[in-house]
Scaffold this motif. Sequence first.
Motif, PDB file in Angstrom:
ATOM      1  N   LYS A 109      41.156  97.339  84.052  1.00 31.83           N
ATOM      2  CA  LYS A 109      41.689  96.114  84.658  1.00 31.83           C
ATOM      3  C   LYS A 109      41.518  94.933  83.715  1.00 31.83           C
ATOM      4  N   THR A 110      40.380  94.864  83.037  1.00 29.44           N
ATOM      5  CA  THR A 110      40.149  93.808  82.056  1.00 29.44           C
ATOM      6  C   THR A 110      41.152  93.923  80.910  1.00 29.44           C
ATOM      7  N   LEU A 111      41.376  95.149  80.448  1.00 34.97           N
ATOM      8  CA  LEU A 111      42.322  95.389  79.364  1.00 34.97           C
ATOM      9  C   LEU A 111      43.735  94.986  79.771  1.00 34.97           C
ATOM     10  N   VAL A 112      44.159  95.389  80.957  1.00 39.01           N
ATOM     11  CA  VAL A 112      45.506  95.057  81.436  1.00 39.01           C
ATOM     12  C   VAL A 112      45.662  93.548  81.563  1.00 39.01           C
ATOM     13  N   SER A 113      44.687  92.897  82.159  1.00 38.03           N
ATOM     14  CA  SER A 113      44.752  91.447  82.339  1.00 38.03           C
ATOM     15  C   SER A 113      44.825  90.717  80.998  1.00 38.03           C
ATOM     16  N   ALA A 114      43.990  91.127  80.052  1.00 39.17           N
ATOM     17  CA  ALA A 114      43.999  90.490  78.736  1.00 39.17           C
ATOM     18  C   ALA A 114      45.321  90.728  78.014  1.00 39.17           C
ATOM     19  N   THR A 115      45.867  91.928  78.167  1.00 34.56           N
ATOM     20  CA  THR A 115      47.136  92.246  77.514  1.00 34.56           C
ATOM     21  C   THR A 115      48.270  91.428  78.106  1.00 34.56           C
ATOM     22  N   ILE A 116      48.276  91.290  79.422  1.00 32.08           N
ATOM     23  CA  ILE A 116      49.295  90.461  80.063  1.00 32.08           C
ATOM     24  C   ILE A 116      49.224  89.044  79.521  1.00 32.08           C
ATOM     25  N   ASP A 117      48.020  88.497  79.464  1.00 29.60           N
ATOM     26  CA  ASP A 117      47.858  87.128  78.977  1.00 29.60           C
ATOM     27  C   ASP A 117      48.362  86.973  77.553  1.00 29.60           C
ATOM     28  N   GLU A 118      48.183  88.012  76.748  1.00 32.32           N
ATOM     29  CA  GLU A 118      48.567  87.926  75.339  1.00 32.32           C
ATOM     30  C   GLU A 118      50.062  88.115  75.118  1.00 32.32           C
ATOM     31  N   VAL A 119      50.697  88.947  75.907  1.00 31.10           N
ATOM     32  CA  VAL A 119      52.099  89.270  75.612  1.00 31.10           C
ATOM     33  C   VAL A 119      53.121  88.527  76.465  1.00 31.10           C
ATOM     34  N   ARG A 120      52.707  87.997  77.560  1.00 28.55           N
ATOM     35  CA  ARG A 120      53.678  87.350  78.437  1.00 28.55           C
ATOM     36  C   ARG A 120      54.040  85.974  77.901  1.00 28.55           C
ATOM     37  N   PRO A 121      55.307  85.770  77.589  1.00 29.85           N
ATOM     38  CA  PRO A 121      55.704  84.461  77.082  1.00 29.85           C
ATOM     39  C   PRO A 121      55.588  83.403  78.165  1.00 29.85           C
ATOM     40  N   GLU A 122      55.260  82.220  77.753  1.00 24.18           N
ATOM     41  CA  GLU A 122      55.187  81.104  78.682  1.00 24.18           C
ATOM     42  C   GLU A 122      56.593  80.747  79.144  1.00 24.18           C
ATOM     43  N   ARG A 123      56.669  80.146  80.284  1.00 23.45           N
ATOM     44  CA  ARG A 123      57.955  79.736  80.828  1.00 23.45           C
ATOM     45  C   ARG A 123      58.701  78.843  79.843  1.00 23.45           C
ATOM     46  N   SER A 124      57.981  77.945  79.173  1.00 19.84           N
ATOM     47  CA  SER A 124      58.618  77.031  78.225  1.00 19.84           C
ATOM     48  C   SER A 124      59.232  77.800  77.052  1.00 19.84           C
ATOM     49  N   GLU A 125      58.578  78.891  76.623  1.00 13.98           N
ATOM     50  CA  GLU A 125      59.128  79.711  75.541  1.00 13.98           C
ATOM     51  C   GLU A 125      60.417  80.390  75.983  1.00 13.98           C
ATOM     52  N   ARG A 126      60.414  80.946  77.191  1.00 22.28           N
ATOM     53  CA  ARG A 126      61.615  81.603  77.705  1.00 22.28           C
ATOM     54  C   ARG A 126      62.743  80.587  77.863  1.00 22.28           C
ATOM     55  N   ARG A 127      62.383  79.419  78.349  1.00 18.68           N
ATOM     56  CA  ARG A 127      63.382  78.367  78.551  1.00 18.68           C
ATOM     57  C   ARG A 127      63.969  77.903  77.213  1.00 18.68           C
ATOM     58  N   ALA A 128      63.116  77.770  76.187  1.00 18.71           N
ATOM     59  CA  ALA A 128      63.588  77.338  74.871  1.00 18.71           C
ATOM     60  C   ALA A 128      64.572  78.349  74.289  1.00 18.71           C
ATOM     61  N   MET A 129      64.277  79.634  74.453  1.00 23.51           N
ATOM     62  CA  MET A 129      65.192  80.658  73.948  1.00 23.51           C
ATOM     63  C   MET A 129      66.531  80.592  74.661  1.00 23.51           C
ATOM     64  N   ARG A 130      66.476  80.430  75.960  1.00 28.05           N
ATOM     65  CA  ARG A 130      67.703  80.317  76.755  1.00 28.05           C
ATOM     66  C   ARG A 130      68.508  79.109  76.319  1.00 28.05           C
ATOM     67  N   ASP A 131      67.833  77.976  76.142  1.00 27.83           N
ATOM     68  CA  ASP A 131      68.516  76.751  75.732  1.00 27.83           C
ATOM     69  C   ASP A 131      69.164  76.901  74.357  1.00 27.83           C
ATOM     70  N   GLU A 132      68.446  77.572  73.445  1.00 26.95           N
ATOM     71  CA  GLU A 132      69.019  77.815  72.111  1.00 26.95           C
ATOM     72  C   GLU A 132      70.287  78.651  72.205  1.00 26.95           C
ATOM     73  N   ALA A 133      70.235  79.688  73.008  1.00 21.42           N
ATOM     74  CA  ALA A 133      71.395  80.560  73.166  1.00 21.42           C
ATOM     75  C   ALA A 133      72.563  79.804  73.787  1.00 21.42           C
ATOM     76  N   LEU A 134      72.287  79.001  74.803  1.00 21.26           N
ATOM     77  CA  LEU A 134      73.348  78.227  75.437  1.00 21.26           C
ATOM     78  C   LEU A 134      73.950  77.199  74.474  1.00 21.26           C
ATOM     79  N   LYS A 135      73.128  76.587  73.664  1.00 23.23           N
ATOM     80  CA  LYS A 135      73.605  75.611  72.684  1.00 23.23           C
ATOM     81  C   LYS A 135      74.580  76.285  71.712  1.00 23.23           C
TER      82      LYS A 135
END
Length: 170
Positions: free
Chosen positions: A79-105
């Motif tokens: 459970k500790t491993l899964v939680s730490a991995t999620i924290d490390e690999v999950r992009p922040e909302r702002s990162e996802r939004r920036a990628m979307r905005d770049e694509a739309l631009k």
Amino acid sequence: MTDQQEQPAVPQAAPAPRKRRGLVIGSIAAVALLGAGAAAFAGAGHFGHRGMMRDFIEYRTDRVLTDIGASDEQKAKLKTLVSATIDEVRPERSERRAMRDEALKLLEAPTIDRAAIEALRVKHVAEMDARSKVIAKAIGDAAEILTPDQRKKLADELEDFGPGDGPGRW
């Protein structure tokens, strides 16, 4: 005598042999992929809130670990491993939004800039590659925590995971 010629029997294909499920990556994928992979690229979208996604992942991780007979110590480590991995690999909302905005631009531009589109793709493939390396490491780490028998049971549990021939228990 008839005009029809007798057709030779078409041999039936033999059923495919059951896939070997003893591989560490295949058998431990639930712990790392269910936890980290499912959350790595998921937004709040379908679950409405980030905490609900984490709660679901923690619940499913606990269920599968209980089903394969993991000890309390193994559960705590995984459970500790899964939680730490999620924290490390999950992009922040702002990162996802920036990628979307770049694509739309790029899509809205009066001229198509294929080089910029390719650069955006390369950038995000590199980010996904870095995340997949973290997930691969977590799979190996998780495999070392479980016994070979538990990994086999986990593979059996995962047989119904994801898209396939029908609904699974996941």
